[in-house]
Every structure is written in structure tokens, then in C-alpha cells.
Design an enzyme around this catalytic site. Sequence first.
Site: not given
Ligand code: GLN
Length: 484
Positions: A78, A177, A153
Amino acid sequence: MKLYELTISQALEKMAAGELTSVELTRSYLDRIKVVEESVSAYITVDSEGALQQAEKADRDRGDGKVGKLCGIPISLKDLLCVKGMKMTCGSKMLENFVPPYDATVVKNIRDAGGVILGKVTMDEFAMGSTSESCCFGVPQNPWKKGYVAGGSSGGSAVSVAAFECAASLGSDTGGSIRQPASLCGVVGMKPTYGRVSRFGLTAFASSLDQIGPLGRSVEDCARMMDVISGYDAMDSTSVVKDVPDYTMSLSAGLKGMKIGVPKEYFNGLDSDVEAVIKNSISVLKDRGAEIVEVSLPHTEYCVAVYYLIASSEASSNLARYDGALYGYRKEGADSLLDMYKETRSSGFGAEVKRRILIGTFALSSGYYDAYYKKASQVRTLILNDFQKIFQDCDAVISPVTPTPAWKMGENIDDPLAVYMSDILTISANLAGIPGMSVPGGFSQNGLPVGVQLQGAHFSEEVLLKIGFNLEQGLDLAPRELDI
Ligand code: GLN
């Protein structure tokens, strides 16, 4: 079977038997990337030359008897993990041309184990989001159905694994994410216990919630990745001194003596296809010897509010460093230093990141701190207590990962609250610091993957991997064609 379709375990076996070299395997992924990247947009940076050099080295090392646990295995990362000398954007214009001067600890671990780093993959800007649509350098597509989101994400991580563009990937999970895109793209993803894996070299979003973890095409592949990335690191003050079990060795058939809880609050308002997949998975685990009991997580309804207050507060502080002075992008031509900060931050960050910074700054400001941040932290403890009570009696809990399968691109783009609500089943693991994983459980009627979530007590990764392994074996899902 194509070389890029091999799991890590299969590739390692073939390399050990002298039937495959890392250079051949790496080439097959690089060729695959060339063919499918136009339709899936998983990568931001592909380091073909560097990857082939690492593969040659892995082959030489293997010849010399230096065989690390991931010797010769091609991996994607990532784009918020530091790799020395390789551009790291975090999906943001703010870091468009930023090149880290050092390797993250997990990257060093992968290298020490002989892994081959193929490149960096797409993600929501600064890991804030659930669809990866806020990435400034390409939006990953769900490889199972054109026009559907990959999740986020770590969308690029999940897509690169699902579309056979790498053997496995590392993502990060602050509120789901890793697990959510894994679920939406039909791959396995694990968020380890907070403190199990070093965060050194991971770009911070919300430091008390962030964890790095693997995504792979099998539970065993994730266990192999966990074996390599887990453990104490003096460079991360929250990493925990605790022995790391051999996760790969802990995978065995049968769940006799295990008790698995089904939290009743996690089944409200579910899509019927998701519900059917979870019910089927529960019966598979029962057949394998597990006892299934209903449990309660009474503070679930507060998770979304608590998470978005805490995560945004920490983000507002962590992202203060991007002001044009030290890192990446700077808006030139400002009249004063203060204007330079303002103009850089206004034009360098996207809408969602700015929204979080505003919410977080508000929640932390004097006069509001007690009402919002402090209150949220107190409720966070109640959420942890709910889990701890369950784990006195149960080995794990099983639930959906998300209330629905993947949705259409652009569908919720103007409704951030609807997207925040879709995180309801994953964010509690981060708030409680416990491990969680997503294992493919089946498909919706229109052909989209549905994952099953397993969560356990702190440092119970091997229990989750064992349950996940049994689920995978018991379901024995038939291979399907991707839509790319
Ligand atoms: N969807 C969650 C957010 O927008 C989780 C994001 C993540 O785990 N990095 O914060």
C-alpha cells in the site's frame, strides 16, 4: 495453472523443488500487470527493474542455501509504507513526489525474508475512505464486476491480490481498511492486534488505531506473511514485547473444543445475500466441531460516532506536518509564510481529508475536548469491555465484514455519512485493539464476493487463522472467472 495463480505456499514448494525461479515468477506478475492494469488500476508505482534484481538475488540466495520465509515471493505494498528510494504518495497530491529516505520495518522484514517488492498500490487519500475513490493517482476497480468499488482504503492491495498482480500485499487497517476491501474483492485479509506489527515507516492516520497487515489469496499465505512481519520493534514505542507463534504451523483441521460467538447486534439491517453467506459459514464451522453461541456487544451502536471522533482527532494532529515546509507539495507564490501553509493545505488535500481535519480540530479544541474527544475515549473503553467479557468464554466471534457487498462506483460519493455507516462492523476491532480477519465466504446473487469476519482476543491471531483455515477448507469455494 498460470505461474501468477500460484499461492505463496505453492510457489515456495516449486522453488524448493527447483521447478521455478523467482525471476520466472516475478516476470509472470510483471507481465500480468501489463495486461490487466488498464482495467483494474491497482498500482501507482511498478518497479520492474528493481523487482527483477531482487528476484535474481533471491534465486542466488536460494542457491547458496539462504532461504528466507518468503524467498523469491513478489509482493505489493500500500502506498503509505516507506520504501527507501521509491516514491510514496499516500494517494495524495500532497505527497505526489515524496521519496522516503528509509524502509519501514515491515519492508525490512519482507526484504530480510527474501521477498520481492513489485511496487506500490492505490489507496484512499491518507487511508481515509471505504472505496479508494479518493486516490489521486488512479481508482482501483473491483475485479469481479465492472463499475463496482474495490473497497478501501487498501483497495489497491485487495485488487492486486484478487487480479493476480502479486502473490500477496501489505495494507493498513485503521477502521477496517484491510478487512473491508478483502471482503469486497474475495481475498483473505488480516488486521493484527494493535502492537503486534511495527508501525515504523507507516504513514500515520490515527496512531492509536493503525495496524499493518497482510492480504493474500489463502489463509495460509496470510499466516506466512504474519510470520515475517510480526514482532517487537524498538522503533515503534507501541509495539509489544511478546513471543510470536509460528502462525503457519498453527493451521490445522478441526475446531473441536472451540466456542465461537455470534454477536446479535451485527445482524441488523444486513443485505440478505450477506446474511445467507454468514449463516452458511457458521454451519460449516459447526460441522468442523465448533460450538456456536449467541453473544452481545451492546455498545455497537456507538462505534461509528466514537471512531470518527477519535480517528479524525488523531488525523488532525498527525496531518499537521503537511504544511509545505517539510514534505512534498508546496503552493508557490504565497505572500507570507502563513499564506503558504494555508494555500498548500487548501490545495494539497482532497475533500475527505479536509473534512476529517476539520472534525478532528473541532473535537480537540478547548471547550469541546471533554464533550467529544474525552467522551469518545470513555465509550471506547466500554466497547473494549464488551469484547473482553465475550472472550472470557469464547475463542472468537464471527460476523459479516460489511452490511452489503460492493456497491457501484460513485454511488455514495456525495453522502459521506452513508459511507461511514458501512464501517460499522469493522471499526470496533480497531477501537478495542483486537485482531480481526476477513475470509471469503461466498458470493452474492449478482456475483460479488462476500467475506466473513472473525475477531478474537488480543494476540489470538493464530486462533483466527485456524478458524479461517477451517472455513476455507470447509467451504471449498469453486474458482470463478474475474470480470476484467
Ligand atoms: N473507512 C474507514 C475510514 O474512512 C477506515 C479507514 C482505514 O481503516 N484506514 O476512516
